[in-house]
Write an enzyme that holds these catalytic residues in place. Structure first.
Site, mmCIF file in Angstrom:
data_model
loop_
_atom_site.group_PDB
_atom_site.id
_atom_site.type_symbol
_atom_site.label_atom_id
_atom_site.label_comp_id
_atom_site.label_asym_id
_atom_site.label_seq_id
_atom_site.Cartn_x
_atom_site.Cartn_y
_atom_site.Cartn_z
ATOM 1 N N ASN A 1 -63.440 -19.078 67.160
ATOM 2 C CA ASN A 1 -64.380 -18.468 68.113
ATOM 3 C C ASN A 1 -64.820 -17.062 67.724
ATOM 4 O OD1 ASN A 1 -61.984 -17.258 68.688
ATOM 5 N ND2 ASN A 1 -61.928 -17.807 70.867
ATOM 6 N N HIS B 1 -61.904 -11.688 68.029
ATOM 7 C CA HIS B 1 -60.926 -11.283 69.036
ATOM 8 C C HIS B 1 -61.440 -9.971 69.615
ATOM 9 C CE1 HIS B 1 -57.302 -9.918 71.035
ATOM 10 N NE2 HIS B 1 -57.547 -8.732 70.484
ATOM 11 N N LYS C 1 -62.744 -13.020 62.847
ATOM 12 C CA LYS C 1 -61.760 -14.023 62.436
ATOM 13 C C LYS C 1 -62.161 -14.696 61.108
ATOM 14 C CE LYS C 1 -60.219 -14.956 67.167
ATOM 15 N NZ LYS C 1 -59.742 -15.998 68.099
HETATM 16 P P1 TYD Z 1 -56.649 -15.743 74.636
HETATM 17 O O1 TYD Z 1 -55.931 -14.435 74.495
HETATM 18 O O2 TYD Z 1 -56.316 -16.603 75.828
HETATM 19 O O3 TYD Z 1 -58.248 -15.586 74.637
HETATM 20 P P2 TYD Z 1 -59.229 -14.437 74.087
HETATM 21 O O4 TYD Z 1 -59.265 -14.541 72.581
HETATM 22 O O5 TYD Z 1 -60.571 -14.794 74.685
HETATM 23 O O6 TYD Z 1 -58.701 -13.119 74.584
HETATM 24 O O7 TYD Z 1 -56.355 -16.635 73.346
HETATM 25 C C1 TYD Z 1 -56.286 -16.048 72.086
HETATM 26 C C2 TYD Z 1 -56.827 -17.027 71.074
HETATM 27 O O8 TYD Z 1 -56.038 -18.201 71.093
HETATM 28 C C3 TYD Z 1 -58.256 -17.483 71.346
HETATM 29 O O9 TYD Z 1 -59.226 -16.570 70.895
HETATM 30 C C4 TYD Z 1 -58.279 -18.793 70.604
HETATM 31 C C5 TYD Z 1 -56.863 -19.316 70.741
HETATM 32 N N1 TYD Z 1 -56.770 -20.365 71.787
HETATM 33 C C6 TYD Z 1 -56.714 -21.696 71.380
HETATM 34 O O10 TYD Z 1 -56.744 -21.985 70.180
HETATM 35 N N2 TYD Z 1 -56.628 -22.666 72.324
HETATM 36 C C7 TYD Z 1 -56.595 -22.376 73.652
HETATM 37 O O11 TYD Z 1 -56.508 -23.309 74.491
HETATM 38 C C8 TYD Z 1 -56.655 -21.001 74.061
HETATM 39 C C9 TYD Z 1 -56.638 -20.631 75.530
HETATM 40 C C10 TYD Z 1 -56.729 -20.025 73.092
#
Ligand code: TYD
Length: 153
Positions: free
Chosen positions: A112, A115, A9
């Site tokens: 974070n 992805h 990211k």
């Molecule tokens: P998600 O598909 O739920 O998680 P992952 O990336 O672990 O598969 O969410 C996609 C992205 O959305 C996540 O990486 C960061 C963002 N996100 C937020 O900004 N706030 C939130 O509360 C959630 C659940 C996700």
């Protein structure tokens, strides 16, 4: 072998962590089948994060994903989808276990680092979303016999 999609990211590029994160996948023994830098658009993010449409953070998330280019990786290994998800750790970096990518490199729910596709079905769709067929390469790693046992291959 499974293939999965990883996106490094904008936070990862801004924090100059690209090399460290890619090194983790290489050291683990996963094969890089595709790698490219891309500027994401609203259209591709509407598709990619379609399951989050309507969430309060949807637009902030998309804006953040467009703030710099990203690095897309197609990573291959036996059960690569689950291996990479486990390496990524919990979505919210504050709750991700130390030792995972998010648990070692971030303290945010959104900034974070990576992805990672969450199932084989989404991996297949997501790889096609980010890579043309000719951008995925099927070379054989010379150390394959030492990465897996013969009965796993
Ligand atoms: P998600 O598909 O739920 O998680 P992952 O990336 O672990 O598969 O969410 C996609 C992205 O959305 C996540 O990486 C960061 C963002 N996100 C937020 O900004 N706030 C939130 O509360 C959630 C659940 C996700």
């Amino acid at each position: 072998m499974e293939k999965t999609l990883v996106l490094l990211k904008p936070c990862t590029l801004q924090r100059a962590l690209v090399g460290e994160i890619i090194t983790r996948f290489e050291r683990r023994g996963l094969r890089i089948a595709g790698i490219k830098m891309m500027q994401l658009t609203d259209e591709i993010l509407d598709e990619h994060y379609g399951h989050l449409k309507g969430k309060s953070f949807f637009q902030i998330l998309k804006d953040s994903m467009m703030s710099t280019p990203i690095i897309a990786l197609c990573i291959e290994g036996i059960e690569a989808v689950q291996t990479v998800r486990l390496m990524a750790g919990a979505t919210n970096g504050r709750y991700a276990n130390p030792g995972t990518i998010r648990g070692d490199y971030c303290v945010s729910n959104q900034q974070n680092i990576v992805h990672a596709s969450d199932s084989l079905e989404s991996a297949e769709v997501e790889i096609k979303r980010f890579f043309k067929p000719e951008e995925i390469f099927d070379y054989t790693p010379s150390n394959l016999a030492y990465m897996y046992a013969l009965d796993e291959l």
